[in-house]
Design an enzyme around this catalytic site. Sequence first.
Site, short mmCIF file in Angstrom:
data_model
loop_
_atom_site.label_atom_id
_atom_site.label_comp_id
_atom_site.label_asym_id
_atom_site.label_seq_id
_atom_site.Cartn_x
_atom_site.Cartn_y
_atom_site.Cartn_z
CG ASP A 27 -2.03 0.99 1.14
OD1 ASP A 27 -2.30 1.49 0.02
OD2 ASP A 27 -2.64 1.29 2.18
CB SER A 72 -8.56 -5.84 -3.48
OG SER A 72 -9.23 -4.65 -3.81
CG ASN A 75 -7.61 -2.66 -5.74
OD1 ASN A 75 -6.66 -3.40 -5.48
ND2 ASN A 75 -7.99 -1.70 -4.90
C1 FPP Z 1 -2.22 -0.06 -3.20
O1 FPP Z 1 -1.70 1.28 -3.16
C2 FPP Z 1 -1.66 -0.76 -4.35
C3 FPP Z 1 -2.37 -1.39 -5.33
C4 FPP Z 1 -3.84 -1.43 -5.33
C5 FPP Z 1 -1.70 -2.02 -6.49
C6 FPP Z 1 -0.45 -2.79 -6.16
C7 FPP Z 1 0.23 -3.09 -7.44
C8 FPP Z 1 1.56 -3.09 -7.64
C9 FPP Z 1 2.56 -2.90 -6.57
C10 FPP Z 1 2.12 -3.26 -9.03
C11 FPP Z 1 1.90 -4.56 -9.71
C12 FPP Z 1 2.23 -5.78 -8.92
C13 FPP Z 1 3.08 -6.78 -9.28
C14 FPP Z 1 3.04 -8.01 -8.45
C15 FPP Z 1 4.03 -6.71 -10.41
P1 FPP Z 1 -2.68 2.51 -3.41
O2 FPP Z 1 -2.71 2.81 -4.85
O3 FPP Z 1 -4.00 2.23 -2.78
O4 FPP Z 1 -1.93 3.65 -2.64
P2 FPP Z 1 -2.60 4.90 -1.91
O5 FPP Z 1 -3.36 4.34 -0.73
O6 FPP Z 1 -1.41 5.71 -1.49
O7 FPP Z 1 -3.47 5.60 -2.91
#
Ligand code: FPP
Length: 247
Positions: A27, A72, A75
């Site tokens: 996150d 998720s 998402n």
């Molecule tokens: C949460 O941060 C992150 C996600 C919903 C996506 C995670 C995806 C990756 C790290 C990239 C792809 C993965 C792989 C395995 C190659 P957020 O966007 O909710 O952050 P915020 O809370 O600061 O907005």
Amino acid sequence: MAFFQKKPAPVQVDFNRLPRHIAIIMDGNGRWAKKRGLPRTAGHAAGAETFRTIATYCKDIGLEYLTVYAFSTENWKRPEEEVGAIMGLLKRYLLEAIGQMERDRVKMEFFGDLSPLTGELRQLCRRTQEISKRYEGCQVNICLNYGGRDELLRAAMAYARDCQEGRADPNHLSESQFGGYLFSRGVPDPDLVIRPSGELRLSNFLLWQSAYAEFYFTDVLWPDFSKEELHRAIAAYQGRSRRFGGV
Ligand code: FPP
């Protein structure tokens, strides 16, 4: 006034007493990008890099299982461009992983319902899973279109079907039998769940499996998460007394 900031002492990790299974909620990508005046997608790209670094390191130190929350069931509510960017990063990562499998010898699994993904991505997930089956190094589980509640509902429905069709007994169901209906079947429960970015919640991640997990929360945003931060998490875990409800 001090002119030099004292560097914090390196944390001591006992590499002979690692948790078997670490699970991470990756996150803080969006906030990381916002702080730099970049689009959220740049945060995800940086987060994907961090994932590579941490997954490689976990394999190198001999961790048995690493599970990450990549996307998720909730998402999908994000803007189409952001969803597309995350899927693009996954595709790039899987192509790379397939190319380097013989070198990395990492076993890869996916937790979640892959059916809404594009045919190409589904096919890549299947191939990665299939090829990596023979490796016995670290097992990396990528949670993709995953939700803990969705997983539990699917398990309940599969069990009900098995009861209806005579394959299961509706009067007897053990925890380990039920575990066999989950995406995580065959994988031990996480010992340590890490959530960076300062949020203090589980967000529908491994609800059943985290029953006795130790938690480690840090304000560090996922793209800035480092091996040192992982050491801090493991050291914190190693300092805990796990009683699993006993004394
Ligand atoms: C949460 O941060 C992150 C996600 C919903 C996506 C995670 C995806 C990756 C790290 C990239 C792809 C993965 C792989 C395995 C190659 P957020 O966007 O909710 O952050 P915020 O809370 O600061 O907005």
